[in-house]
Design a protein around this motif. Structure first.
Motif, PDB file in Angstrom:
ATOM      1  N   THR A  20      39.998  40.636  45.483  1.00 60.23           N
ATOM      2  CA  THR A  20      39.319  39.375  45.150  1.00 60.23           C
ATOM      3  C   THR A  20      39.328  39.125  43.649  1.00 60.23           C
ATOM      4  N   SER A  21      40.006  39.977  42.907  1.00 63.72           N
ATOM      5  CA  SER A  21      40.022  39.861  41.451  1.00 63.72           C
ATOM      6  C   SER A  21      41.108  38.912  40.975  1.00 63.72           C
ATOM      7  N   SER A  22      40.988  38.468  39.733  1.00 63.84           N
ATOM      8  CA  SER A  22      41.994  37.590  39.129  1.00 63.84           C
ATOM      9  C   SER A  22      43.315  38.326  38.934  1.00 63.84           C
ATOM     10  N   ILE A  23      43.263  39.657  38.840  1.00 61.69           N
ATOM     11  CA  ILE A  23      44.489  40.442  38.690  1.00 61.69           C
ATOM     12  C   ILE A  23      45.366  40.279  39.925  1.00 61.69           C
ATOM     13  N   TYR A  24      44.724  40.370  41.106  1.00 62.48           N
ATOM     14  CA  TYR A  24      45.464  40.200  42.349  1.00 62.48           C
ATOM     15  C   TYR A  24      45.924  38.744  42.504  1.00 62.48           C
ATOM     16  N   LYS A  25      45.065  37.807  42.139  1.00 61.15           N
ATOM     17  CA  LYS A  25      45.425  36.394  42.245  1.00 61.15           C
ATOM     18  C   LYS A  25      46.650  36.081  41.389  1.00 61.15           C
ATOM     19  N   LYS A  26      46.679  36.662  40.194  1.00 66.08           N
ATOM     20  CA  LYS A  26      47.831  36.452  39.318  1.00 66.08           C
ATOM     21  C   LYS A  26      49.095  36.992  39.954  1.00 66.08           C
ATOM     22  N   VAL A  35      55.011  25.471  43.724  1.00 69.14           N
ATOM     23  CA  VAL A  35      54.464  24.391  44.547  1.00 69.14           C
ATOM     24  C   VAL A  35      53.741  24.972  45.754  1.00 69.14           C
ATOM     25  N   ASN A  36      54.485  25.700  46.575  1.00 63.70           N
ATOM     26  CA  ASN A  36      53.901  26.320  47.765  1.00 63.70           C
ATOM     27  C   ASN A  36      54.124  27.821  47.708  1.00 63.70           C
ATOM     28  N   ILE A  37      53.134  28.555  48.137  1.00 69.37           N
ATOM     29  CA  ILE A  37      53.277  30.011  48.111  1.00 69.37           C
ATOM     30  C   ILE A  37      54.244  30.442  49.205  1.00 69.37           C
ATOM     31  N   GLN A  44      56.146  43.233  49.761  1.00 74.10           N
ATOM     32  CA  GLN A  44      55.652  42.644  48.519  1.00 74.10           C
ATOM     33  C   GLN A  44      54.197  43.040  48.275  1.00 74.10           C
ATOM     34  N   LEU A  45      53.409  43.002  49.331  1.00 71.27           N
ATOM     35  CA  LEU A  45      52.011  43.393  49.202  1.00 71.27           C
ATOM     36  C   LEU A  45      51.894  44.865  48.818  1.00 71.27           C
ATOM     37  N   GLY A  46      52.777  45.662  49.408  1.00 68.49           N
ATOM     38  CA  GLY A  46      52.754  47.083  49.113  1.00 68.49           C
ATOM     39  C   GLY A  46      53.138  47.418  47.686  1.00 68.49           C
ATOM     40  N   LEU A 291      34.744  41.541  37.604  1.00 68.89           N
ATOM     41  CA  LEU A 291      35.888  42.147  38.307  1.00 68.89           C
ATOM     42  C   LEU A 291      36.969  42.567  37.309  1.00 68.89           C
ATOM     43  N   HIS A 292      37.222  41.700  36.341  1.00 68.86           N
ATOM     44  CA  HIS A 292      38.242  42.001  35.328  1.00 68.86           C
ATOM     45  C   HIS A 292      37.843  43.255  34.541  1.00 68.86           C
ATOM     46  N   GLN A 293      36.579  43.336  34.158  1.00 68.98           N
ATOM     47  CA  GLN A 293      36.111  44.520  33.445  1.00 68.98           C
ATOM     48  C   GLN A 293      36.224  45.773  34.295  1.00 68.98           C
ATOM     49  N   ALA A 294      35.874  45.625  35.586  1.00 69.80           N
ATOM     50  CA  ALA A 294      35.884  46.782  36.480  1.00 69.80           C
ATOM     51  C   ALA A 294      37.263  47.401  36.615  1.00 69.80           C
TER      52      ALA A 294
END
Length: 299
Positions: A20-26, A35-37, A44-46, A291-294
Motif C-alpha cells: 500500500t506504499s508509494s514505493i509499490y505504486k511507483k 494511459v492504461n496499466i 513481474q509482481l515477483g 509508509l515511506h519512512q517505514a
C-alpha cells in the motif's frame, strides 16, 4: 485476481503495508504504458524488490503503523463527518426557505413563466470555428471551465435560437446527472447541446438566481426522481419540466434578501468544506509519509 501468500519470514501485515506504499505504486506505474496499466503478470509482481528486515523489526514497524493509522482513521472519520455537516447546514437553510413560506408566496407552473427549449444537435470541435458548445459533461460542481469547452459550427439563422445568455438555466435531461442544472453568468458566446434543456424566464416577477436555488432543493430532486422513474435513461423531458410548480415570494426584494442570505451561508459552507478537505488530504499524505519512512529505514 491473484493471491499473494507471504513466506514464513515475512509478517502478513508487513507485506500488506509494503503493497500500500508509494514505493509499490511507483513500481506499478512504471509497468504502465502511460494511459492504461498493462495486465500484471506473476513474474513481474515477483520481481518487485522488498527489503525484509528480521521478524522482530517487521513486528515493530507493523505495531507503529497500526497505531498511527488507527489515529489517522479516527481523524479522517471526524473530518468527513464535519465535511458532511458543513454541507448539510446549507441544505437545511435552503430547504427551510421553500418549506416555511410566508404570506407573499405564490406558485406558478414553470412553463407559464419561462420558455423551455432543447439544445442544438451537432458535433463538437476543438478548433475555434464558431461559438462554444456547452455539454452536460462541461458542467462540474456548478461551474464551467470555458477554456476546456469545445466549439461548433452553426448557421447564423440558428445561432440566436440556441445562444445562452446571462440568467438562463440549463438542465441535464438524461443520463446519470439528470436534473443537474447550471445558472449561466458571464460567459463567452456559447450555445447549448441537445442533451441539455434551457429555461429562460419570461416574467420579471421572478429572479433567475432565486429560481436556481429552487433547483437545488430536496423537493425539486424528489420531483426529478419521480418524473424519471420508469425511464431506461433516467430522463426528464421539457414537458415534465414545464409542469413543475415553482414557489416564490411575489416581492422581488424578498427574493433578493433570500439570495443574499443563502449566498452568505454558501460562502461560509464552502470555506469550511475547503478546510476539512485540506485536512483529509493532509491525513492521506501523512499516511504515505509514514509508509515511506517505514520502508526506507527511518521509522
Amino acid at each position: 485476481m491473484g493471491q499473494i501468500t507471504p513466506k514464513k519470514e515475512v509478517e502478513e501485515r508487513f507485506l500488506f503495508y509494503v503493497l500500500t506504499s508509494s514505493i509499490y505504486k511507483k513500481y506499478i506505474d512504471e509497468l504502465s504504458d502511460g494511459v492504461n496499466i498493462n495486465n500484471l503478470k506473476y513474474d513481474q509482481l515477483g520481481q518487485f524488490p522488498v527489503i525484509v528486515p528480521p521478524l522482530p523489526e517487521q513486528r515493530r514497524i507493523v505495531a507503529i503503523l497500526d497505531e498511527a493509522f488507527e489515529g489517522i482513521a479516527t481523524a479522517k472519520a471526524d473530518a468527513e463527518k464535519n465535511l458532511q455537516n458543513a454541507r448539510e447546514v446549507f441544505e437545511s437553510h435552503l430547504n427551510a426557505v421553500f418549506s416555511q413560506r410566508g404570506e407573499c408566496w405564490v406558485e406558478k407552473r414553470l412553463g407559464d413563466i419561462s420558455k423551455i427549449n432543447y439544445g442544438y444537435t451537432t458535433s463538437a470541435c476543438y478548433e475555434p470555428i464558431g461559438p462554444h458548445f456547452l455539454r452536460i459533461t462541461d458542467i462540474q460542481n456548478n461551474n464551467v471551465n470555458w477554456d476546456s469547452v469545445p466549439f461548433c459550427a452553426i448557421d447564423d439563422s440558428d445561432r440566436k435560437k440556441y445562444l445562452i445568455v446571462n440568467g438562463d438555466i440549463v438542465f441535464a435531461r438524461t443520463g446519470a446527472t439528470t436534473g443537474k442544472s447550471y445558472l449561466v453568468g458571464d460567459s463567452p458566446e456559447a450555445i447549448f447541446a441537445s442533451y441539455l434543456i434551457r429555461v429562460r424566464l419570461t416574467t420579471k416577477d421572478l429572479i433567475s438566481s432565486f429560481l436556481y436555488l429552487f433547483f437545488q432543493t430536496a423537493s425539486y430532486w424528489e420531483s426529478i426522481k419521480n418524473g424519471s422513474s420508469g425511464s431506461a435513461q433516467g430522463g426528464f423531458n421539457a414537458t415534465k419540466l414545464s409542469a413543475l410548480t415553482i414557489p416564490y415570494p411575489s416581492i422581488r426584494g424578498k427574493q433578493q434578501r433570500v439570495i443574499a442570505e443563502l449566498r452568505e451561508i454558501a460562502d461560509e459552507t464552502q470555506h469550511l468544506e475547503s478546510i476539512y478537505q485540506q485536512k483529509l488530504t493532509a491525513l492521506d499524505e501523512l499516511k504515505q509519509s509514514l509508509l515511506h519512512q517505514a520502508f526506507n529505514g527511518d521509522l
